[in-house]
Each structure stands twice: as C-alpha cells, then as structure tokens.
Design a protein around this motif. Structure first.
Motif, PDB file in Angstrom:
ATOM      1  N   GLN A   1       0.777  -1.195  -0.027  1.00  0.00           N
ATOM      2  CA  GLN A   1       0.105   0.198  -0.046  1.00  0.00           C
ATOM      3  C   GLN A   1       0.895   1.145   0.058  1.00  0.00           C
ATOM      4  OE1 GLN A   1      -2.941  -1.114   3.301  1.00  0.00           O
ATOM      5  NE2 GLN A   1      -4.427  -1.290   1.589  1.00  0.00           N
ATOM      6  N   ASP A   2       0.929   2.120   1.073  1.00  0.00           N
ATOM      7  CA  ASP A   2       1.587   3.297   1.029  1.00  0.00           C
ATOM      8  C   ASP A   2       3.011   3.160   1.827  1.00  0.00           C
ATOM      9  OD1 ASP A   2      -0.072   4.686  -0.586  1.00  0.00           O
ATOM     10  OD2 ASP A   2      -1.553   5.276   1.073  1.00  0.00           O
ATOM     11  N   VAL A   3       3.248   2.023   2.405  1.00  0.00           N
ATOM     12  CA  VAL A   3       4.107   1.868   3.424  1.00  0.00           C
ATOM     13  C   VAL A   3       5.652   1.173   2.711  1.00  0.00           C
ATOM     14  CG1 VAL A   3       4.795   0.769   5.450  1.00  0.00           C
ATOM     15  CG2 VAL A   3       2.542   1.334   5.243  1.00  0.00           C
ATOM     16  N   PRO A   4       6.682   1.890   2.587  1.00  0.00           N
ATOM     17  CA  PRO A   4       7.864   1.166   2.058  1.00  0.00           C
ATOM     18  C   PRO A   4       8.110   0.214   2.692  1.00  0.00           C
ATOM     19  CG  PRO A   4       8.125   3.555   2.774  1.00  0.00           C
ATOM     20  CD  PRO A   4       6.903   3.132   3.383  1.00  0.00           C
ATOM     21  N   ARG A   5       8.478  -0.845   1.809  1.00  0.00           N
ATOM     22  CA  ARG A   5       8.909  -2.232   2.189  1.00  0.00           C
ATOM     23  C   ARG A   5      10.349  -2.592   1.663  1.00  0.00           C
ATOM     24  NH1 ARG A   5       7.034  -7.140   4.140  1.00  0.00           N
ATOM     25  NH2 ARG A   5       7.483  -8.907   2.979  1.00  0.00           N
ATOM     26  N   TYR A   6      11.115  -1.801   2.537  1.00  0.00           N
ATOM     27  CA  TYR A   6      12.527  -1.934   2.023  1.00  0.00           C
ATOM     28  C   TYR A   6      13.399  -2.971   2.981  1.00  0.00           C
ATOM     29  CZ  TYR A   6      11.627   2.469  -0.058  1.00  0.00           C
ATOM     30  OH  TYR A   6      11.213   3.380  -0.771  1.00  0.00           O
TER      31      TYR A   6
ATOM     32  N   TYR B   1      -9.802  -6.620  11.651  1.00  0.00           N
ATOM     33  CA  TYR B   1      -9.239  -7.488  10.790  1.00  0.00           C
ATOM     34  C   TYR B   1      -8.155  -7.045   9.606  1.00  0.00           C
ATOM     35  CZ  TYR B   1      -8.581 -11.561   7.927  1.00  0.00           C
ATOM     36  OH  TYR B   1      -7.998 -12.818   7.230  1.00  0.00           O
ATOM     37  N   GLY B   2      -6.937  -7.096   9.890  1.00  0.00           N
ATOM     38  CA  GLY B   2      -5.994  -6.258   9.067  1.00  0.00           C
ATOM     39  C   GLY B   2      -4.855  -7.168   8.288  1.00  0.00           C
ATOM     40  N   GLU B   3      -5.312  -8.243   7.857  1.00  0.00           N
ATOM     41  CA  GLU B   3      -4.301  -9.165   7.416  1.00  0.00           C
ATOM     42  C   GLU B   3      -3.899  -8.789   5.854  1.00  0.00           C
ATOM     43  OE1 GLU B   3      -2.646 -11.319   9.038  1.00  0.00           O
ATOM     44  OE2 GLU B   3      -4.028 -11.151  10.979  1.00  0.00           O
ATOM     45  N   PRO B   4      -2.531  -8.972   5.501  1.00  0.00           N
ATOM     46  CA  PRO B   4      -2.244  -8.612   4.322  1.00  0.00           C
ATOM     47  C   PRO B   4      -2.935  -9.162   3.170  1.00  0.00           C
ATOM     48  CG  PRO B   4      -0.252  -9.005   5.570  1.00  0.00           C
ATOM     49  CD  PRO B   4      -1.471  -9.313   6.502  1.00  0.00           C
ATOM     50  N   SER B   5      -3.442 -10.505   3.352  1.00  0.00           N
ATOM     51  CA  SER B   5      -3.946 -11.277   1.971  1.00  0.00           C
ATOM     52  C   SER B   5      -5.319 -10.504   1.849  1.00  0.00           C
ATOM     53  CB  SER B   5      -4.280 -12.836   2.698  1.00  0.00           C
ATOM     54  OG  SER B   5      -5.299 -12.679   3.979  1.00  0.00           O
ATOM     55  N   LEU B   6      -5.893  -9.898   2.599  1.00  0.00           N
ATOM     56  CA  LEU B   6      -7.226  -9.402   2.305  1.00  0.00           C
ATOM     57  C   LEU B   6      -6.941  -8.061   1.273  1.00  0.00           C
ATOM     58  CD1 LEU B   6     -10.146  -8.810   2.846  1.00  0.00           C
ATOM     59  CD2 LEU B   6      -9.691  -7.495   4.638  1.00  0.00           C
ATOM     60  N   VAL B   7      -5.734  -7.362   1.572  1.00  0.00           N
ATOM     61  CA  VAL B   7      -5.496  -6.194   0.525  1.00  0.00           C
ATOM     62  C   VAL B   7      -5.351  -6.940  -0.804  1.00  0.00           C
ATOM     63  CG1 VAL B   7      -3.587  -4.692  -0.139  1.00  0.00           C
ATOM     64  CG2 VAL B   7      -4.565  -5.003   2.416  1.00  0.00           C
ATOM     65  N   PHE B   8      -4.384  -7.890  -0.862  1.00  0.00           N
ATOM     66  CA  PHE B   8      -4.344  -8.878  -2.045  1.00  0.00           C
ATOM     67  C   PHE B   8      -5.505  -9.144  -2.859  1.00  0.00           C
ATOM     68  CE2 PHE B   8      -3.421 -12.699  -4.502  1.00  0.00           C
ATOM     69  CZ  PHE B   8      -2.524 -12.031  -5.543  1.00  0.00           C
ATOM     70  N   LEU B   9      -6.448  -9.535  -2.173  1.00  0.00           N
ATOM     71  CA  LEU B   9      -7.769 -10.298  -2.717  1.00  0.00           C
ATOM     72  C   LEU B   9      -8.831  -9.088  -2.948  1.00  0.00           C
ATOM     73  CD1 LEU B   9      -7.921 -13.498  -0.526  1.00  0.00           C
ATOM     74  CD2 LEU B   9      -7.327 -13.459  -2.859  1.00  0.00           C
ATOM     75  N   ALA B  10      -8.789  -8.259  -1.932  1.00  0.00           N
ATOM     76  CA  ALA B  10      -9.913  -7.240  -2.295  1.00  0.00           C
ATOM     77  C   ALA B  10      -9.507  -5.774  -2.866  1.00  0.00           C
ATOM     78  CB  ALA B  10     -10.540  -6.898  -0.767  1.00  0.00           C
TER      79      ALA B  10
ATOM     80  N   ASN C   1      -6.453  -0.548  -2.743  1.00  0.00           N
ATOM     81  CA  ASN C   1      -7.075   0.746  -1.999  1.00  0.00           C
ATOM     82  C   ASN C   1      -7.900  -0.025  -0.775  1.00  0.00           C
ATOM     83  OD1 ASN C   1      -6.235   2.462  -3.816  1.00  0.00           O
ATOM     84  ND2 ASN C   1      -8.063   1.991  -5.333  1.00  0.00           N
ATOM     85  N   THR C   2      -7.952  -1.056  -0.662  1.00  0.00           N
ATOM     86  CA  THR C   2      -8.522  -1.638   0.719  1.00  0.00           C
ATOM     87  C   THR C   2      -7.917  -1.032   2.166  1.00  0.00           C
ATOM     88  OG1 THR C   2      -8.906  -3.855  -0.275  1.00  0.00           O
ATOM     89  CG2 THR C   2      -8.906  -3.688   2.304  1.00  0.00           C
ATOM     90  N   GLN C   3      -9.041  -0.475   2.917  1.00  0.00           N
ATOM     91  CA  GLN C   3      -8.241   0.080   3.986  1.00  0.00           C
ATOM     92  C   GLN C   3      -8.438  -0.747   5.183  1.00  0.00           C
ATOM     93  OE1 GLN C   3     -10.481   4.193   4.727  1.00  0.00           O
ATOM     94  NE2 GLN C   3     -11.027   4.096   2.513  1.00  0.00           N
ATOM     95  N   LEU C   4      -7.422  -0.833   5.806  1.00  0.00           N
ATOM     96  CA  LEU C   4      -7.070  -1.677   7.132  1.00  0.00           C
ATOM     97  C   LEU C   4      -7.152  -0.602   8.119  1.00  0.00           C
ATOM     98  CD1 LEU C   4      -4.339  -4.058   6.001  1.00  0.00           C
ATOM     99  CD2 LEU C   4      -6.763  -4.457   5.621  1.00  0.00           C
TER     100      LEU C   4
END
Length: 562
Positions: free
Chosen positions: A68-73, A481-490, A493-496
């Motif tokens: 999402q908007d969070v850097p993953r470095y 419920y804030g699991e990363p798989s929900l972002v991938f599937l939904a 722009n899914t808001q956790l």
C-alpha cells in the motif's frame, strides 16, 4: 588431509544422465506444484510479498517496493522482479491469481532438487545424486517453501549455486582436477543472493570457507577463488539496483534494511520471533522430516571421519558453523535453517551409498543423540498424522477421507524415511519416502486445507465484498481484521483500519463504500456513525478463525442505509 574417496570424480566414472535429471525435475514439479492454485494466499509474509509485487505491476515502478503506501525495504527487489516477470508473462496483469506468483518458488524448488543431485553426483556418485535429489524434494521445509510466494525457495537455489561452485573449487583442488569457471559462478551466485535476501548466502559461504581454513592446513585452493575479480562480479550483479534504490529513497532503504531489519534480528528477537539458542536443534526433526534421522546419522559418522575425507569436511563446514550462528541470533524463524539442510542431505546420501560409512562406529553421546532424534521423529510422525486426519473434524465437524489418506501417507513416509525395512535398496527406500511425503503435501494443499473455510477469512471477505459492492469503484474498509491477504484479494485501496476509521470511510463515500467490522471494533464503529445503528444496513456476517493470531473473529458487513 587425505583425498580418500575422490576417485569418484566426474573424470573417472559415469555421471547422471540427462534423462535422470529430466525425471528428477518432473518429479519435483509434481511434488511442488499441487496446491499452488487451490491454497489461498497465506498470512502474513507471503501476502506482503505478492501484494508488493502486484503494486509494482500496477504502478510500473520496479525500484520502489511498497505495501500500500508503506515502504517495504527490508528485502532487496530480486524476488519482486521474478514474481513481476511471472505476472507479466501470464498476460493477466494485476488480475493474476496467486499461483502465478508462486510459480517462482516452484521453479526454484525444482532447480534446488536438480542442483543438489548434481553436487551429490560429483561428490559421492550416481546413486548418491539420485538420493540427494529425492531427499531435497521430500523434506517438510522445502515442501512448504516451494509452494508459497516468498524468498526462501529462491534463496536456496542461490545457496546451491554458490556452495556447489565452492565445492568444485575446494574438492577439485584436493583431487587435482581443473575448476573450470566455478569461481565465476560462485561470485555471480553471491550477487544473485544479495538481490534476493541480502547477505545471508555470502555469510553462509564465508563461514564455510572459514571452517575449511581452520580444519585443513592446505589453503592453496583459496587463490582459485580469485576474490578481487570475483567481488567485482558480485558488485556488478547487485550494485545497479542498490544504486537505483539509494537514488530514489536516499538513506531510507539502508536504514530500513540494515538498521532496522538486519541489526535488530542480530541484536534482539524481532517481531515476537525471539527464542533462546537450541531452537533449531530441537526443531531439526520436524523441519527435516522424514529424513532427519538418517541425515543425522550421516552427520555424526562424518564427524568421526572428516579428517580422512575432504568431502565430509566440506559438508560439515557448510552446516555446522551456519547452524551455530543462527542459534546465536535472537530472532529465529524456521526457514533460516533451509540453506544449510542440503549439507545434511549430502551426508545422508554418502551414508547410504558408501561401504566405508557402515564400518564407522558412533560414540556413546552420538548414540544417545541418534536415539533422541528417533524418538522425536516418532512423535512428529504421529503428530503430523493426527493433524492431517483431525483438522477437518475439528473445524468442519465431519471426517474427511482425504485426511485419512494423508495420515496414512505420513506414516508411510516416516517408515521409509527413518530406515525400515532393513536391506531395502537405499535409492528405492528414499524414493518411497520422498514420494509419500510429496503426496502428503499435495493432498493437504489440494483437498484438506482449502475447504477449511473458517480458516480462510480473507477469501470469504473478498468474495462477499465482490458480491455486495454497489459501485465498480467501491473500496472496502476493514476494522479489526488487518491481514495482508485481504489487501491482495480485495484490492490495493482496501483500508485496514479501526472502528472509527471504518465509520469515516462510509461517511466519506455513502453511495459506494462498504465496511466489514470485527466484533471488538463494533462499539467504536457504531458510536462514530451519525444516527447510530439506524443509519446502517447490515449486509451479512462471517465467522471464523484468524490463524495468524489464533483468535476467533466475527465480522459484520455494513453499508449506509439509503
């Protein structure tokens, strides 16, 4: 040091045929591919990786890594590039299903099987090559990692490239054989490993070299590494991306990857994964199942004979220093040990094919350690069998015949993997065990785990959201419920968020937004809605288990009443 055993070099005997490698490769594909399309995205690491890759394809930015908007470095870009390539080649773009992302791990696991077979063939002979390839294919750790879209199966492939080249240089020197281009392969593999997961494999190779230097007074082979030109090659492979990410983010990448990730893992237990030394010792029988016992026996006998055989020294130098090092690091995760396991499988192959190994006696402490491992293997096999059979009745309330089949396969794999029956041809025995273990993983990921709907909340939520959303542009807000798989599937722009944030999302887009709210967040959610529950329309309830936290969840869908 003696060069005993090195007469089995590739220059003095027949090696494995291309047909054998083809058959091993096909077997590995059949072992690793089942379940990759049926098993939902897993939390949390896999879903973070695939979502970051998905965003690369969405944005067209293949340097900056974000969830999402969070850097993953925390990790370099290598695995994201490989997954992005698979996604682009699939022609499905951001709609590519999870199996496309997992294809990289399947291929890396298959390559690892072939690479270890090649190494064992050159070190110990053709039968050992087949045993090593089958053994690598069958162990539990790779059976898991080759099915999920993370770094570890690919990292293992780079480890085998590097360590195989190092073995060629060291053992070739001891036998007076030419090394060919092994030094260039060694340093290129280090560069690839840096792009996949940073300094893990260079650290493994450095420890291996250090152990060889300590226990073998002949150090002339070190010159054949050609470290100065080799390091330049490593930098040519890894440096371009490091330069690009530094130009794009400044010091942020280095602060995150080195300062926060690497140093925090070395200095303290990161992300609640801290364990005292002994973790990998105690879990060895599980991660190396079903070959833990015979591999351990090979390692123990190698300890008693490594001064007479440089091949055994090399395998021990590969495994022991790295094992001690990861035991000392406070942060411990199962897959950290995977790059060292091929060394134990090589020693298993040596034990099962060497006539001289049978005459090597174990000391009293070694016999006790072997008995402890045998006891652990027995308990783990019974436990795995019980889980395979009992997980469906536990979650769904009925008996699955697939679960019974998996339970029986576990016991078959254990029986042949541990060593029974005596007198059976070792290649056939390992083949039976590996085939049964691979079948266990296939049945689990094809027929047992996917139907366990209470465990797979994210697919249920995403499917319900797709049916309920009033607009093509609707965005899901998930509270509690804030699991990363929900972002991938939904959707990206899914808001956790929390209850208050979910309410704000509905208010901001009353015509299109949908909220799914966990029971723990419902009070805050309702309090933030003008008009309270009367202003809402309840659109359904999902109940299940958030397995990442081991907690039950009741989730309710809401839209604003019209």
């Amino acid at each position: 040091m003696s060069t005993i055993g090195l007469e089995t070099s590739a220059t003095s005997r027949k090696t494995l045929t291309p047909l054998t490698y083809l058959l091993l490769g096909l077997l590995a594909l059949f072992a690793f591919a089942p379940g990759t399309s049926t098993l939902p995205p897993t939390d949390r690491d896999e879903s973070r990786f695939v979502q970051a890759t998905k965003q690369m394809v969405e944005s067209g930015d293949y340097v900056d890594i974000r969830f999402q908007d969070v850097p993953r470095y925390k990790k370099p870009a290598g695995i994201y590039w490989l997954q992005s390539t698979a996604v682009l080649l699939s022609g499905q773009g951001i709609d590519a299903p999870i199996w496309v992302y997992r294809l990289i791990s399947v291929l890396a696991g298959t390559f690892s099987v072939l690479a270890l077979a090649f190494i064992a063939d050159r070190m110990f002979g053709r039968s050992a090559g087949v045993i090593a390839g089958l053994g690598m294919m069958g162990i539990l750790m790779l059976g898991v990692e080759a099915r999920i879209a993370k770094t570890d199966a690919t990292l293992l492939a780079t480890a085998l490239l590097a360590q195989g080249a190092l073995a060629t240089i060291y053992l070739g020197h001891k036998a007076g054989r030419p090394q060919g281009n092994a030094n260039w392969l060694f340093w290129a593999a280090q560069g690839l490993a840096l792009l996949i997961k940073g300094p893990v494999i260079p650290f493994l190779s450095l420890l291996t070299i250090a152990a060889l230097v300590v226990f073998d007074k002949d150090r002339a082979w070190l010159r054949k590494l050609r470290p100065f030109t080799g390091l330049l090659l490593t930098l040519l492979v890894a440096a371009p991306w490091l330069i690009l990410i530094t130009l794009k983010t400044g010091a942020e990448f280095w602060q995150e990857s080195v300062g926060k990730d690497l140093l925090s893992k070395v200095g303290s237990g990161q992300e609640s994964h801290g364990f005292p030394p002994g973790y990998y010792f105690l879990t060895y029988s599980l991660f190396m199942w079903p070959f833990a016992l015979v591999a351990l026996e090979g390692g123990l006998k190698a300890l008693n004979n490594f001064r007479q055989d440089p091949r055994l020294l090399f395998c021990l130098a590969w495994y022991l220093p790295y094992w001690v090092a990861i035991e000392m690091i406070p942060t411990k995760l199962p897959h950290y040990a995977l790059p060292a396991y091929p060394a134990m499988i090589l020693l298993m192959a040596w034990l099962l094919t060497s006539k001289s190994a049978a005459s090597i006696e174990l000391s009293r402490w070694q016999l006790w350690l072997r008995r402890a491992c045998a006891f652990g293997m027995f308990g783990i096999s019974i436990g795995l069998s019980a889980i395979a059979f009992g997980i469906t009745p536990y979650f769904l309330g009925y008996v699955s015949w697939w679960g019974l089949l998996a339970a029986v396969l576990v016991l078959i794999a254990a029986r042949y993997g541990i060593g029974a029956p005596d007198g059976m041809d070792p290649v056939k025995r390992i083949a039976f065990a590996a085939a049964a273990a691979a079948a266990v993983f296939g049945v689990l990921t094809l027929k047992i785990l996917p139907p366990l709907k209470p465990l797979w909340l994210s697919p249920e939520i995403a499917e319900r959201f797709e049916k309920l959303k009033p607009c093509p542009t609707s965005v899901l807000a998930s509270a509690g419920y804030g699991e990363p798989s929900l972002v991938f599937l939904a959707g990206t722009n899914t808001q956790l968020t929390d209850g208050k944030g979910a309410a704000a999302a509905l208010i901001a887009d009353p015509a299109c937004a949908i909220a799914v709210v966990a029971e723990a967040e419902s009070k805050a959610f309702l309090a933030a809605i003008p008009g309270d529950a009367d202003a809402l329309r309840q659109r359904g309830i999902i109940e299940g288990m958030n397995y990442s936290k081991g907690e039950p969840r009741t989730l309710t869908f809401y839209t604003l009443a019209k």
